[in-house]
Design a protein around this motif. Sequence first.
Motif, PDB file in Angstrom:
ATOM      1  N   GLY A 171      47.580  69.300  18.698  1.00 46.75           N
ATOM      2  CA  GLY A 171      46.282  68.646  18.670  1.00 46.75           C
ATOM      3  C   GLY A 171      46.116  67.567  17.640  1.00 46.75           C
ATOM      4  N   SER A 172      47.114  67.342  16.796  1.00 41.65           N
ATOM      5  CA  SER A 172      46.987  66.341  15.739  1.00 41.65           C
ATOM      6  C   SER A 172      47.491  64.989  16.227  1.00 41.65           C
ATOM      7  CB  SER A 172      47.800  66.760  14.510  1.00 41.65           C
ATOM      8  OG  SER A 172      47.804  65.717  13.558  1.00 41.65           O
ATOM      9  N   SER A 173      46.824  63.930  15.758  1.00 43.05           N
ATOM     10  CA  SER A 173      47.299  62.580  16.040  1.00 43.05           C
ATOM     11  C   SER A 173      47.456  61.786  14.758  1.00 43.05           C
ATOM     12  CB  SER A 173      46.309  61.841  16.958  1.00 43.05           C
ATOM     13  OG  SER A 173      45.062  61.668  16.302  1.00 43.05           O
ATOM     14  N   ARG A 174      47.197  62.423  13.606  1.00 45.06           N
ATOM     15  CA  ARG A 174      47.284  61.698  12.340  1.00 45.06           C
ATOM     16  C   ARG A 174      48.727  61.339  12.025  1.00 45.06           C
ATOM     17  NH1 ARG A 174      44.274  64.763   7.696  1.00 45.06           N
ATOM     18  NH2 ARG A 174      45.576  66.460   8.485  1.00 45.06           N
TER      19      ARG A 174
ATOM     20  N   SER B  59      69.662  57.906  31.002  1.00 43.79           N
ATOM     21  CA  SER B  59      69.638  58.935  32.037  1.00 43.79           C
ATOM     22  C   SER B  59      68.243  59.155  32.596  1.00 43.79           C
ATOM     23  CB  SER B  59      70.194  60.256  31.473  1.00 43.79           C
ATOM     24  OG  SER B  59      69.295  60.820  30.519  1.00 43.79           O
ATOM     25  N   ILE B  60      67.227  58.975  31.776  1.00 42.10           N
ATOM     26  CA  ILE B  60      65.853  59.130  32.263  1.00 42.10           C
ATOM     27  C   ILE B  60      65.459  57.981  33.185  1.00 42.10           C
ATOM     28  CG2 ILE B  60      63.434  59.294  31.563  1.00 42.10           C
ATOM     29  CD1 ILE B  60      64.333  60.398  28.932  1.00 42.10           C
ATOM     30  N   GLY B  61      65.981  56.809  32.905  1.00 47.28           N
ATOM     31  CA  GLY B  61      65.587  55.620  33.651  1.00 47.28           C
ATOM     32  C   GLY B  61      64.847  54.615  32.793  1.00 47.28           C
ATOM     33  N   ILE B  62      64.862  54.818  31.471  1.00 40.70           N
ATOM     34  CA  ILE B  62      64.214  53.880  30.551  1.00 40.70           C
ATOM     35  C   ILE B  62      65.027  52.589  30.504  1.00 40.70           C
ATOM     36  CG2 ILE B  62      63.508  53.483  28.172  1.00 40.70           C
ATOM     37  CD1 ILE B  62      61.926  55.672  29.645  1.00 40.70           C
ATOM     38  N   ASN B  63      64.371  51.438  30.633  1.00 42.61           N
ATOM     39  CA  ASN B  63      65.080  50.158  30.506  1.00 42.61           C
ATOM     40  C   ASN B  63      64.470  49.252  29.436  1.00 42.61           C
ATOM     41  OD1 ASN B  63      62.775  49.227  31.804  1.00 42.61           O
ATOM     42  ND2 ASN B  63      63.802  48.916  33.774  1.00 42.61           N
ATOM     43  N   ALA B  64      63.579  49.797  28.626  1.00 31.90           N
ATOM     44  CA  ALA B  64      63.045  49.048  27.474  1.00 31.90           C
ATOM     45  C   ALA B  64      62.488  50.046  26.473  1.00 31.90           C
ATOM     46  CB  ALA B  64      61.960  48.067  27.903  1.00 31.90           C
ATOM     47  N   ILE B  65      62.824  49.857  25.195  1.00 33.32           N
ATOM     48  CA  ILE B  65      62.198  50.667  24.153  1.00 33.32           C
ATOM     49  C   ILE B  65      61.265  49.775  23.353  1.00 33.32           C
ATOM     50  CG2 ILE B  65      64.083  52.334  24.007  1.00 33.32           C
ATOM     51  CD1 ILE B  65      64.992  50.933  21.428  1.00 33.32           C
ATOM     52  N   LEU B  66      60.101  50.310  23.053  1.00 31.44           N
ATOM     53  CA  LEU B  66      59.111  49.607  22.236  1.00 31.44           C
ATOM     54  C   LEU B  66      59.077  50.299  20.885  1.00 31.44           C
ATOM     55  CD1 LEU B  66      56.830  47.554  21.853  1.00 31.44           C
ATOM     56  CD2 LEU B  66      55.267  49.189  22.928  1.00 31.44           C
ATOM     57  N   LEU B  67      59.685  49.669  19.882  1.00 27.29           N
ATOM     58  CA  LEU B  67      59.825  50.271  18.567  1.00 27.29           C
ATOM     59  C   LEU B  67      58.580  50.037  17.728  1.00 27.29           C
ATOM     60  CD1 LEU B  67      63.488  49.253  17.632  1.00 27.29           C
ATOM     61  CD2 LEU B  67      62.686  51.474  18.455  1.00 27.29           C
ATOM     62  N   GLU B  68      58.065  51.112  17.133  1.00 26.04           N
ATOM     63  CA  GLU B  68      57.043  50.930  16.116  1.00 26.04           C
ATOM     64  C   GLU B  68      57.640  50.074  15.005  1.00 26.04           C
ATOM     65  OE1 GLU B  68      55.423  54.703  14.883  1.00 26.04           O
ATOM     66  OE2 GLU B  68      53.784  54.387  16.286  1.00 26.04           O
TER      67      GLU B  68
ATOM     68  N   GLY C  29      55.432  54.597  -0.736  1.00 27.26           N
ATOM     69  CA  GLY C  29      54.416  55.551  -0.335  1.00 27.26           C
ATOM     70  C   GLY C  29      53.790  55.266   1.012  1.00 27.26           C
ATOM     71  N   ALA C  30      54.269  54.239   1.722  1.00 32.83           N
ATOM     72  CA  ALA C  30      53.691  53.895   3.015  1.00 32.83           C
ATOM     73  C   ALA C  30      54.046  54.965   4.044  1.00 32.83           C
ATOM     74  CB  ALA C  30      54.200  52.531   3.479  1.00 32.83           C
ATOM     75  N   SER C  31      53.081  55.338   4.872  1.00 34.75           N
ATOM     76  CA  SER C  31      53.338  56.268   5.959  1.00 34.75           C
ATOM     77  C   SER C  31      53.838  55.498   7.163  1.00 34.75           C
ATOM     78  CB  SER C  31      52.063  57.047   6.305  1.00 34.75           C
ATOM     79  OG  SER C  31      51.068  56.165   6.818  1.00 34.75           O
ATOM     80  N   LEU C  32      54.212  56.234   8.198  1.00 32.15           N
ATOM     81  CA  LEU C  32      54.853  55.598   9.354  1.00 32.15           C
ATOM     82  C   LEU C  32      53.934  54.621  10.070  1.00 32.15           C
ATOM     83  CD1 LEU C  32      56.726  58.703  10.809  1.00 32.15           C
ATOM     84  CD2 LEU C  32      57.644  56.849   9.417  1.00 32.15           C
ATOM     85  N   GLY C  33      52.626  54.779   9.941  1.00 33.05           N
ATOM     86  CA  GLY C  33      51.715  53.889  10.644  1.00 33.05           C
ATOM     87  C   GLY C  33      51.170  52.761   9.804  1.00 33.05           C
ATOM     88  N   ASP C  34      51.556  52.673   8.535  1.00 29.06           N
ATOM     89  CA  ASP C  34      51.025  51.636   7.658  1.00 29.06           C
ATOM     90  C   ASP C  34      51.644  50.274   7.958  1.00 29.06           C
ATOM     91  OD1 ASP C  34      49.425  53.444   6.443  1.00 29.06           O
ATOM     92  OD2 ASP C  34      50.678  53.719   4.667  1.00 29.06           O
ATOM     93  N   PRO C  35      50.924  49.186   7.662  1.00 31.37           N
ATOM     94  CA  PRO C  35      51.460  47.849   7.924  1.00 31.37           C
ATOM     95  C   PRO C  35      52.712  47.582   7.101  1.00 31.37           C
ATOM     96  CG  PRO C  35      49.094  47.771   7.472  1.00 31.37           C
ATOM     97  CD  PRO C  35      49.555  49.146   7.114  1.00 31.37           C
ATOM     98  N   PRO C  36      53.637  46.805   7.645  1.00 28.93           N
ATOM     99  CA  PRO C  36      54.861  46.476   6.895  1.00 28.93           C
ATOM    100  C   PRO C  36      54.588  45.443   5.814  1.00 28.93           C
ATOM    101  CG  PRO C  36      54.866  45.370   9.021  1.00 28.93           C
ATOM    102  CD  PRO C  36      53.656  46.251   9.008  1.00 28.93           C
ATOM    103  N   LEU C  37      55.519  45.373   4.857  1.00 30.55           N
ATOM    104  CA  LEU C  37      55.419  44.419   3.752  1.00 30.55           C
ATOM    105  C   LEU C  37      56.356  43.239   3.957  1.00 30.55           C
ATOM    106  CD1 LEU C  37      54.495  43.601   0.873  1.00 30.55           C
ATOM    107  CD2 LEU C  37      56.331  45.060  -0.012  1.00 30.55           C
ATOM    108  N   ALA C  38      57.611  43.515   4.309  1.00 37.01           N
ATOM    109  CA  ALA C  38      58.630  42.475   4.485  1.00 37.01           C
ATOM    110  C   ALA C  38      58.735  42.139   5.967  1.00 37.01           C
ATOM    111  CB  ALA C  38      59.976  42.951   3.947  1.00 37.01           C
TER     112      ALA C  38
END
Length: 881
Positions: free
Chosen positions: A710-713, A383-392, A400-409
């Motif tokens: 204000g946080s970006s962590r 509905s917004i008009g998005i035609n591509a999603i870029l998935l983290e 214990g990995a956080s959302l921004g940590d490098p993947p293992l598999a």
Amino acid sequence: GCVVTTSRRAMATMKTARFRPPIGRPKPRGVPSRNPCDVWAASTASKSHGGAIGRASTGVQQARFLAEDGGHVHSRVNKQGNAYVVDMSYVGKEGADDVQIHWGIYRRSPDEWIGVEDVAPEGSSFEGGQGATRTPMQRQKDGMWNVTTRVPVELAPITISFVIIRDGKFIAANSGHNFCAPIGIRRGSPAPLGVSLASKGPAQDKTYAVNFALYSESATGVRVCLGRQGKDGKMLEVAFDPLLNKTGRIWHMTLEGLKKPHTLNYGFRVSGDLSWKHGGRFDPAAVLLDPYCKLLAPRPHVGRGVLSEDESFESHPMGSLSQIFDDDFDWEADCRPDIPLEGLVIYEMNLEEFTAHSSNGFADEVISGTFPGVIEKADYLESIGINAILLEPICGRAKGASLGDPPLALFAPDGRFAASEKHGELPKPHDVSRQLKRMVKELHKRGIEVLLQVEFGPTPEGTDSAPKTLGLRGIDAKTYYLQGQDGDLVVLENASALSCNSPAARQLILDCLRHWVLEYRVDGFCFRHAEALTRGHPHGAPDPRPPIVEEIAFDPLLSGVKLFADPWNRSGLPELAGKNLFPHWKQYSEFSPSFSSDAREFTRGAAGSASKFAHALCGTADIFSDGRRPAHCLNAIARYIGVPLADVVSYAQTETEEVTWNNGVEGAAADGTLLARRLSQVKMMFLVLFLSQGVPVIAMGDETGQTRRGSSRALKRASFRWETLGGGDAGKSGKDLQRFVQQAILFRRKHLQLLQPEEFPLEPAIKWHSPDPDHPPNWEGDACSWPEGPESGSFGSFLAFSILATDEHDLYVAFNCTTHMVEARPPLTTSPGSVWRRIADTSLPSPKDITLDGEVLQSGAAVHLAPSSALVLEASPAGAP
């Protein structure tokens, strides 16, 4: 349970001991760990096969070896009823008076022999405490000697390891290793790497043969570890014989007779030179994840990989053998949207946080933060008009990995993104795969492409000072990791860095990307830390022609999908034409390194920012006009890993070095004028994003004005708050901004050919203006002014441009980033009789802030731009609707 059953009588006579290798056979380095499977098997021995990992298959297996004395050794294993008949023969020079074999049985290590007295032929002698047996060989004819023994099927899988004793002299294989006769184990194949289905056993047995293949140049010993999900967690460990189960640098074997492999988990133990100065980072106690693992074993958490006395394998990152079976997913008539770069509108998303918030409105919360959750919200994206999603990154992560940590598999989707059938249950490995495929299929139906962020730079295995041996580090750090001249592993983003241009790593990366394209039908990749792809092996110096970047660009499969480079440290890129640039071969799009800062500086009214801002609007030509199109430039003002757009205009004090400001008040405010100014600036930056040359990238949640205060962590990342689209003042504000974004995207698509030219240069299509269209801006001054303007002189950060078209749809865009009202006059339209219509004015409240039919302006009249606002005019024939 996880056990190969053994007869009570055989187990009663089993003796486990270290065998002192004969002269000529090098002793493997490392200290083998205790084998819990032997102890456990002894306590649960049974003649039946119930609960066993597998049973032996039929068939004859043979191996021939060259002996170090020039003779030949032949081993032959044939299953007859409930036993294996093992025949070992030696053919050497004539004249020998006495020939014996010195032998033992092992499973988990060639250095840990198990003496089984009741399988030894008559006349054998036993070496107490060593598990070794000596058996005279029978002369068949001059120069040929033979011995035969029978081994109960319950002992498989095992290997008979032996050397020849000729007239008192030990004779090993020409390679220096012992000869071997594997039982229940086949030599296997070095390809493909990882695990694969080798064959099925008899229909009545319902057993399978599975091939294991692992690359390690430096390893001296490898074991595969098998355990059944949901049992007591003990493992069966089977060693690869270095003589029979190794080709080149690849260790490989096929295990026969595995029962219910879809419930089996697997990993590897690898041993080798423990000296760090030679590149080794081996940890024989660690259970390591297969680099080619395509489905992860279900687990509530992932541990370091060291098995303690009371710790089960389920705490370790292990692969699931269910990956050897096809999941039979029905793609139906799925077809890739294959949207041209010029037409993309990308939405950068964290898959878990997109639907994790309790305001998601799901009837069943089990799908919150999952692939099915995205499907439920796909209509919102459309509905917004998005035609591509870029998935983290959605690949499996370590404990214990956080959302921004490098993947293992690298090959496997993370199970945390899959919904379980019932609350409290873990999703099955194939459920994870099927749910991801269904998400891709449903998004494709809506014309939305799925792009994956991938990480081939920093890894989750720590550094030399804080190691976490989980996979590649313990398999072959010398091959897979960058190393400094002093032998220490190179650190990137506080983690050891993958050596992307070593031959083995290049194959790993190519195979990984191809897997995601073929198995999951993703539409492209964004390479985070793209500078890592340009570092040469082994020390990491920037390479102006990195092999992996070129191989991806010209790969027959990968060259057909979208490839985006996202360098995080441009100083790590090779120097090309006097600049640090990413080598692209005209195949890679790339995030503009300056678009965000240039757009923000101009929006906040920074002096002297107009020239850089105009450069950003025109596709950052100094980087992308080297054979690429303007559409190869990816533009983002905010990223999901940084400060949200609403916080950019509300917080001057953030945890990053990003350009932000607060408009006079830090953080949340109640003043209506201040809030209107901030909202106008946010809408202005969205217009900048959609009207610039290049591909716009929207960070998740920015379209509804969501904040992180204000946080970006990474640890403070907020979930998408669906309540911002609901009732109340917050809901109205979110829906109003979302509507603005939606209409701006529609306007962009309407004028796509005008706004997205196919090539550089863009002049003379674009004309730049001061408030007076007859005078150009003063690019060199601290402010944009015109020579003979009003008494007030300069007009701070003001810039306007027009694009003159041939289809009666000229455009005029003006940005007033001053603190006062500006009066400006648009130029005359190119088509006689056409009039200017006001499409957007960010200072106005919704829905007047953007209307695609537009209010007609009086011909030749000036327009007034409020402080911190943008204006968009479109020329259309007079009287047109």
